[in-house]
Design a protein around this motif. Structure first.
Motif, PDB file in Angstrom:
ATOM      1  N   GLY A 111       0.981  -1.585  -0.309  1.00  0.00           N
ATOM      2  CA  GLY A 111      -0.547   0.013  -0.079  1.00  0.00           C
ATOM      3  C   GLY A 111       0.846   1.421   0.263  1.00  0.00           C
ATOM      4  O   GLY A 111       1.793   1.386   1.105  1.00  0.00           O
ATOM      5  N   ARG A 112       0.418   2.230  -1.129  1.00  0.00           N
ATOM      6  CA  ARG A 112       1.227   3.815  -0.791  1.00  0.00           C
ATOM      7  C   ARG A 112       1.271   4.530  -0.126  1.00  0.00           C
ATOM      8  O   ARG A 112      -0.803   4.303  -0.286  1.00  0.00           O
ATOM      9  CB  ARG A 112       1.131   3.990  -2.565  1.00  0.00           C
ATOM     10  CG  ARG A 112       2.044   2.748  -3.698  1.00  0.00           C
ATOM     11  CD  ARG A 112       2.308   2.856  -4.846  1.00  0.00           C
ATOM     12  NE  ARG A 112       2.866   3.982  -5.315  1.00  0.00           N
ATOM     13  CZ  ARG A 112       3.045   5.239  -5.924  1.00  0.00           C
ATOM     14  NH1 ARG A 112       1.960   5.738  -6.755  1.00  0.00           N
ATOM     15  NH2 ARG A 112       4.095   5.881  -6.027  1.00  0.00           N
ATOM     16  N   ALA A 113       1.436   5.085  -0.356  1.00  0.00           N
ATOM     17  CA  ALA A 113       0.856   6.663   0.256  1.00  0.00           C
ATOM     18  C   ALA A 113       0.041   7.204  -0.754  1.00  0.00           C
ATOM     19  O   ALA A 113       1.137   7.301  -1.804  1.00  0.00           O
ATOM     20  CB  ALA A 113       2.000   7.240   1.084  1.00  0.00           C
ATOM     21  N   PRO A 114      -0.477   8.597  -0.620  1.00  0.00           N
ATOM     22  CA  PRO A 114      -1.055   9.030  -1.266  1.00  0.00           C
ATOM     23  C   PRO A 114      -0.119   9.801  -2.673  1.00  0.00           C
ATOM     24  O   PRO A 114       0.873  10.707  -2.020  1.00  0.00           O
ATOM     25  CB  PRO A 114      -1.469  10.019  -1.244  1.00  0.00           C
ATOM     26  CG  PRO A 114      -2.195   9.562   0.541  1.00  0.00           C
ATOM     27  CD  PRO A 114      -0.999   9.022   1.163  1.00  0.00           C
ATOM     28  N   ALA A 115      -0.466   9.857  -4.212  1.00  0.00           N
ATOM     29  CA  ALA A 115       1.065  11.048  -4.896  1.00  0.00           C
ATOM     30  C   ALA A 115       0.240  12.440  -5.084  1.00  0.00           C
ATOM     31  O   ALA A 115      -0.770  12.044  -5.214  1.00  0.00           O
ATOM     32  CB  ALA A 115       1.581   9.379  -5.486  1.00  0.00           C
ATOM     33  N   VAL A 116       1.700  12.284  -5.704  1.00  0.00           N
ATOM     34  CA  VAL A 116       0.409  13.718  -5.893  1.00  0.00           C
ATOM     35  C   VAL A 116       1.361  13.947  -7.591  1.00  0.00           C
ATOM     36  O   VAL A 116       3.226  13.832  -7.410  1.00  0.00           O
ATOM     37  CB  VAL A 116       1.379  15.300  -5.290  1.00  0.00           C
ATOM     38  CG1 VAL A 116       2.743  15.553  -4.990  1.00  0.00           C
ATOM     39  CG2 VAL A 116       0.209  16.707  -6.376  1.00  0.00           C
TER      40      VAL A 116
END
Length: 256
Positions: A111-116
């Motif tokens: 599970g990744r952290a949110p990306a921008v």
């Protein structure tokens, strides 16, 4: 102006590879057969690769890798060009981690952290806040000597000497990030991905990783809000915001 002859790619993917040791020989054999040079790191947590050669050959290898093993289907290389080969040999290594953090609980494949993305960060920096009105800070997760070649304007820099120093640095400075939107960034995305997950685990709420790192920012924007160049771990040494390489160097390491 003629296009330089050598295509350089960098890419990584966090995906379980319990058979990393078995993959090593197959990938090394294929790269040697294709005449490619660079470094591929394999670990149980995924793959991290840096390759250079003629464009058709490099892209052909990536296509083969995706077909050969469906676990690599999501690889999305970042591209830049050079007039000469920036690597001296072809290495494929099996490591404990593809980027060493010494924090085994951080498992991006789960599970990744949110990306921008780069255009969104570009807009946030221009307006001085994110879309919710929170102040935005950029956090450089690279080593101090890399930061010295260039970084985002006003970026937080904890002057770490290697990535394993990031967790204690975060805990020492965590209070400075309260109430802000934090965008972690690095060269190509691999370090800031682990860093963003750790920050969320440490209770920092509004955390993003910069998708594709500085190199993708250079590729997708005009480079505004960034000062200097981006250090890369090959003989080009530093890339400008147009992804050109004004100089070369002879040393390289693997802490990307």
């Amino acid at each position: 102006m003629n296009q330089p002859d050598i295509l350089n790619i960098s890419s990584y993917l966090f995906v379980p590879l319990p058979d990393a040791a078995a993959l090593r020989d197959r990938l090394h054999e294929r790269c040697l057969a294709d005449g490619l040079k660079g470094t591929i790191l394999l670990a149980e947590e995924g793959i991290n690769l840096f390759l250079a050669g003629p464009a058709g050959t490099v892209r052909g290898f990536v296509d083969w890798l995706r077909r050969m093993d469906g676990r690599f289907a999501a690889l999305e290389p970042k591209e830049s060009w050079s007039a000469s080969q920036p690597f001296r040999k072809m290495l494929v290594k099996v490591k404990r981690e593809i980027i060493r953090m010494d924090h085994p609980a951080i498992r991006p494949a789960e599970g990744r952290a949110p990306a921008v993305d780069a255009p969104t960060l570009h807009r946030w920096l221009a307006q001085g806040h994110d879309d919710a009105g929170r102040p935005v800070v950029t956090l450089d997760t690279r080593n101090a000597f890399e930061v010295d070649h260039g970084t985002f304007e006003g970026a937080i820099d904890w002057r770490i000497g290697k990535f394993t120093e990031f967790p204690p640095a975060l805990r020492a400075h965590k209070s400075e990030l309260a109430g802000k939107t934090v965008v972690s960034f690095c060269t190509g995305g691999i370090r800031c991905e682990k860093a963003a997950i750790l920050m969320r685990e440490e209770g920092i709420e509004n955390v993003y990783q910069l998708e594709g790192g500085i190199l993708k920012y250079f590729e997708q924007t005009d480079g505004a809000h960034y000062r200097g160049g981006c250090f890369v771990f090959d003989e080009r040494e530093v890339l400008a915001s147009d992804l050109s390489a004004p100089g070369t160097a002879s040393s390289a390491t693997e802490d990307r």
